[in-house]
Design a protein around this motif. Structure first.
Motif, PDB file in Angstrom:
ATOM      1  N   ASP A  31       0.844  -1.194   0.000  1.00  9.03           N
ATOM      2  CA  ASP A  31       0.000   0.000   0.000  1.00  9.03           C
ATOM      3  C   ASP A  31       0.881   1.246   0.000  1.00  9.03           C
ATOM      4  O   ASP A  31       1.987   1.246   0.563  1.00  9.03           O
ATOM      5  CB  ASP A  31      -0.913   0.038   1.234  1.00  9.03           C
ATOM      6  CG  ASP A  31      -1.918  -1.101   1.239  1.00  9.03           C
ATOM      7  OD1 ASP A  31      -2.212  -1.626   0.150  1.00  9.03           O
ATOM      8  OD2 ASP A  31      -2.393  -1.468   2.326  1.00  9.03           O
ATOM      9  N   GLU A  81      -4.819   1.606  -1.652  1.00 11.33           N
ATOM     10  CA  GLU A  81      -4.778   0.265  -1.063  1.00 11.33           C
ATOM     11  C   GLU A  81      -5.539  -0.722  -1.943  1.00 11.33           C
ATOM     12  O   GLU A  81      -6.435  -1.432  -1.490  1.00 11.33           O
ATOM     13  CB  GLU A  81      -5.367   0.289   0.348  1.00 11.33           C
ATOM     14  CG  GLU A  81      -4.679   1.269   1.287  1.00 11.33           C
ATOM     15  CD  GLU A  81      -5.316   1.325   2.662  1.00 11.33           C
ATOM     16  OE1 GLU A  81      -5.882   0.295   3.092  1.00 11.33           O
ATOM     17  OE2 GLU A  81      -5.265   2.388   3.300  1.00 11.33           O
ATOM     18  N   ARG A  96       1.084  -5.155   2.853  1.00 19.52           N
ATOM     19  CA  ARG A  96      -0.201  -5.718   3.268  1.00 19.52           C
ATOM     20  C   ARG A  96      -0.161  -7.243   3.260  1.00 19.52           C
ATOM     21  O   ARG A  96      -0.643  -7.901   4.177  1.00 19.52           O
ATOM     22  CB  ARG A  96      -1.298  -5.209   2.330  1.00 19.52           C
ATOM     23  CG  ARG A  96      -2.690  -5.695   2.658  1.00 19.52           C
ATOM     24  CD  ARG A  96      -3.190  -5.133   3.959  1.00 19.52           C
ATOM     25  NE  ARG A  96      -3.350  -3.683   3.901  1.00 19.52           N
ATOM     26  CZ  ARG A  96      -3.709  -2.949   4.945  1.00 19.52           C
ATOM     27  NH1 ARG A  96      -3.909  -3.527   6.125  1.00 19.52           N
ATOM     28  NH2 ARG A  96      -3.828  -1.638   4.830  1.00 19.52           N
TER      29      ARG A  96
END
Length: 768
Positions: free
Chosen positions: A399, A414, A445
């Motif tokens: 992200d 994101e 992530r």
């Protein structure tokens, strides 16, 4: 009693001077307060200075909430937030609506650049097929505007009225309902817009590349068609017949906008450079904004049988290894016998390359020495793209997060990367109202290995951890593109912003370099950037093709590279490519008859200069930029930026309080010295006690007997009249009057105490 009535003695309060100045309680209290003040200043100084130097080491970043967590907070948006097809920027709009209402949602959409001049929400639909006719009909039936269709891309605009209806209904998710239910849509994303390559800051380049000599022999680009592919051509009508040919063919592929009403004169400035060098070439203008419109514009230029496409625009979004969508577009175009000339990019100072590092395990990338933030200063509307080495695989998910000066999150990108074909990239466009600084962070992530980052920022200055290497952008990374770097026109020094190679698959780029800094009537000031360099090469190629009509596009490239002035390391390199553009002398076989009436364009901007030499120009006034080796990956600089800040912080936090503290100690020492002098002077000012015999005539004999002496006021022992001290107890007779007046001796230190005093003024011991 005074034994010498003829001699006046001082009053009792003069025998021992009254306490004053620092010898008083108030004086000592003042000294204590001043001491406390210095200590307080030292502490406050350390407290204020330390955060300035150690903030980056103390800052703790909270990991951003996952989309699943946000969906739990807003269950009514779960379907939208967890949709992997929808770009995260649109999801942010819905979250803004839930948190701040319609006004906040529309404001954020405008900051993101999602709303066009017609107040329509712009989107690009990416399909799994090139057959979009049925889908287009379904979209139009819902009231959605279709602005561009090319291959598997469909640009759409949702009218503001439809958005307001969905918002007023209390179900903003209905905005995308007609789209999400349609087949063949694999992504709903932001339109990818090109970025121009211009810096305004002067010079004339025809003699530098020997184009003036070629023009003098009749080579002016006649019979060659050049397509200028750009973002806008404002002011071009004003320059027709003067700085541009009498006739140009132009078309806009931007929905609802004429090519000279885009607010962007960049394409006109590019065409002006081409006309200076190849005044008889036929020019075609094609304006676009999104990647779908770009494909349509290229198809149109090819349909016009152009020989050369000059493209001074680039994208910061892509794998940068020649495999991206724009690079493939170049390959398809070159296969149709078209020479594609592209600027290398102005990104050497606004680019970061590095391998993911997370020593503390919190998921945030550490740029250098544990620093998880990279600062920059925005210039208006900024675009930034984080690319990494998992393109189309979808097995690594990072992200991109933007923070304000207080390290509070502003926005983030994101997108969900979990499937084959997913772009390994995050993109943010945001309008800033001040110069910051602001901060960027990369968050892992879902990853299985350390990724390699390739980050670019447009309209962002002073990037903290810049990496000039690997800053070639797309489509300059294409194997079929003749990519052009920028050298200053008067001394051949590589411009500091000119993007460097290699490409991420290890190929040398740029292919050649050309002058920049030429006069521009369009801008009213010199035209800088690789945007100005690329049209030099496009126009020079037109002269070569006129002289050698049998050449293929690759043969034209070979001709230009072979004659280029080699700069930097010997041979091709990742700074200058083959060298700076130079057409050289016209060979005997290339001679063409002079036209009966040589074509001259009015009001030429060139200043006559001597013919250029094929050797490098003087470099006296500028510092050359070192080239980069194409083979090894650049080491991540572990320089001492943060370490230096740490050292400076320690010095400042120790030095400042130390200086203040030492100053306080010195001041207290000075006060003590003054106090000591006061005490000494008080003793010296004590009057001598009149002795027996004083006041008599000089010829009168003194009495030496013990009976003629006086008794000691302390012990009563008789002493000789001339004695200074008592022969028994040792008291000094100079204090005799004081003792007779009731002064007492301190039992602790032996000093004399004023009558009625409760404490000894010397040692502080209580007397009663």
């Amino acid at each position: 009693m005074n034994e010498n009535p003829g001699k006046e003695t001082r009053p009792l309060d003069k025998l021992y001077p009254e306490k004053r100045g620092l010898n008083t309680r108030r004086g000592m209290l003042a000294v204590g307060l001043i001491s406390a003040l210095f200590i307080g200043l030292a502490g406050i100084g350390a407290w204020l200075i330390a955060p300035l130097f150690f903030e980056q080491f103390q800052q703790v970043i909270e990991p951003p909430a996952s989309l699943e967590e946000v969906a739990e907070q807003y269950p009514e948006l779960a379907g939208i937030l967890l949709d992997p097809q929808l770009d995260s920027a649109y999801k942010d709009i819905f979250i803004a609506y839930e948190e701040g209402g319609p006004k906040r949602a529309l404001e954020l959409a405008r900051r993101y650049g999602l709303v066009d001049q017609n107040n329509d929400l712009r989107l690009t639909l990416e399909l799994d097929t090139n057959d979009s006719a049925g889908l287009v009909q379904q979209l139009e039936a819902t009231g959605i505007k279709i602005t561009a269709v090319s291959d598997n891309l469909v640009d759409i605009a949702i009218p503001l009225s439809l958005i307001e209806q969905a918002i007023e209904s209390g179900e903003p998710g209905k905005i995308f309902a007609p789209i999400q239910d349609l087949e063949h849509i694999i992504h709903i994303r932001l339109p990818r817009k090109g970025i121009r390559q211009v810096s305004n800051s002067g010079g004339e380049s025809l003699p530098v590349i020997s184009a003036d000599e070629w023009q003098g022999l009749g080579f002016t680009g006649k019979g060659i068609k050049i397509g200028v592919l750009d973002l806008g051509f404002d002011k071009y009508r004003d320059l027709i017949g003067e700085e541009l040919p009498e006739k140009v063919t132009a078309r806009s592929f931007i929905s609802g906008v004429e090519l000279d009403q885009t607010g962007e004169p960049h394409g006109t400035a590019v065409a002006e450079v081409i006309y200076d060098i190849a005044p008889e070439a036929e020019l075609f203008f094609a304006a676009y904004s999104t990647d779908a419109e770009q494909r349509l514009a290229v198809d149109w230029l090819v349909s016009q049988d152009v020989n050369i496409i000059s493209h001074s625009v680039r994208s910061i979004y892509g794998p940068m290894d020649g495999s991206g969508d724009e690079a493939k577009l170049v390959e398809r175009t070159v296969a149709k016998n078209v020479l594609w000339v592209n600027c290398a990019g102005n990104d050497a100072e606004t680019h970061y390359w590095g391998v993911f590092v997370d020593e503390n395990g919190d998921g945030f990338h550490e740029f250098r020495d544990g620093d998880q933030f990279m600062s920059f200063n925005p210039v208006g509307r900024v675009r930034m793209a984080l690319n990494w080495d998992a393109w189309d695989r979808g097995d690594q998910d990072y992200d991109l997060i933007l923070y304000d000066r207080n390290k509070n999150k502003i926005v983030s990108s994101e997108n969900i990367q979990n499937d084959l074909g997913d772009d390994a990239a995050e993109f943010i466009e945001y309008g800033f109202s001040d110069e910051g600084p602001y901060y960027i962070a990369f968050f892992a992530r879902r990853i299985t290995r350390p990724g390699i980052f390739n980050f670019f920022i447009y309209e962002g200055e002073n990037l903290e951890y810049k990496t000039p290497e690997y800053s070639i952008t797309s489509p300059a990374d294409s194997e079929g593109s003749l990519s052009v770097g920028a050298t200053y026109w008067s001394d051949d020094v590589l411009e500091s912003y000119s993007s460097l190679g290699p490409t991420l698959d290890g190929r040398i780029k740029p292919d050649i370099s050309a002058p920049t800094g030429v006069n521009s009537v369009t801008y009213g000031e010199p035209f800088y950037g690789t945007s100005a360099s690329a049209p030099h090469v496009s126009a020079a190629a037109a002269l070569v093709w006129q002289a050698h009509p049998e050449f293929s596009p690759q043969m034209v490239i070979d001709f230009l590279q072979e004659r280029a002035v080699d700069l930097g390391p010997e041979g091709e390199d990742n700074s200058f490519g083959a060298g700076r553009l130079w057409l050289g002398e016209v060979a005997e076989g290339e001679l063409a008859p002079l036209p009966a009436t040589p074509t001259q364009h009015a009001n030429p901007t060139q200043t006559p200069m001597a013919a250029a030499s094929p050797t490098p120009l003087s470099t006296e006034t500028r510092v050359p930029t070192l080239s980069v080796s194409p083979t090894p990956l650049p080491d991540i600089d572990t320089g001492s930026s943060s370490t230096l800040m740490l050292v400076l912080g320690l010095v400042a936090c120790v030095a400042f309080p130390g200086v203040v503290g030492l100053s306080g100690i010195g001041f207290l020492g000075y006060l003590s010295y003054l106090n000591y002098r006061e005490v000494l002077s008080s003793y010296h000012r004590l009057p001598a006690v009149p002795q027996p015999g004083m006041g008599k005539r000089a010829d009168e004999p003194a009495q030496e007997s013990m009976t003629a002496g006086r008794g000691c006021p302390r012990c009563g022992t008789k002493n000789r009249s001339k004695a200074r001290f008592c022969r028994y107890c040792g008291v000094e007779f100079r204090f005799a009057a004081a003792l007779e007046a009731g002064w007492t001796e301190c039992q602790n230190c032996g000093k004399y105490i004023h009558p009625g005093s409760r404490y000894c003024r010397h040692c502080g011991r209580r007397t009663r």
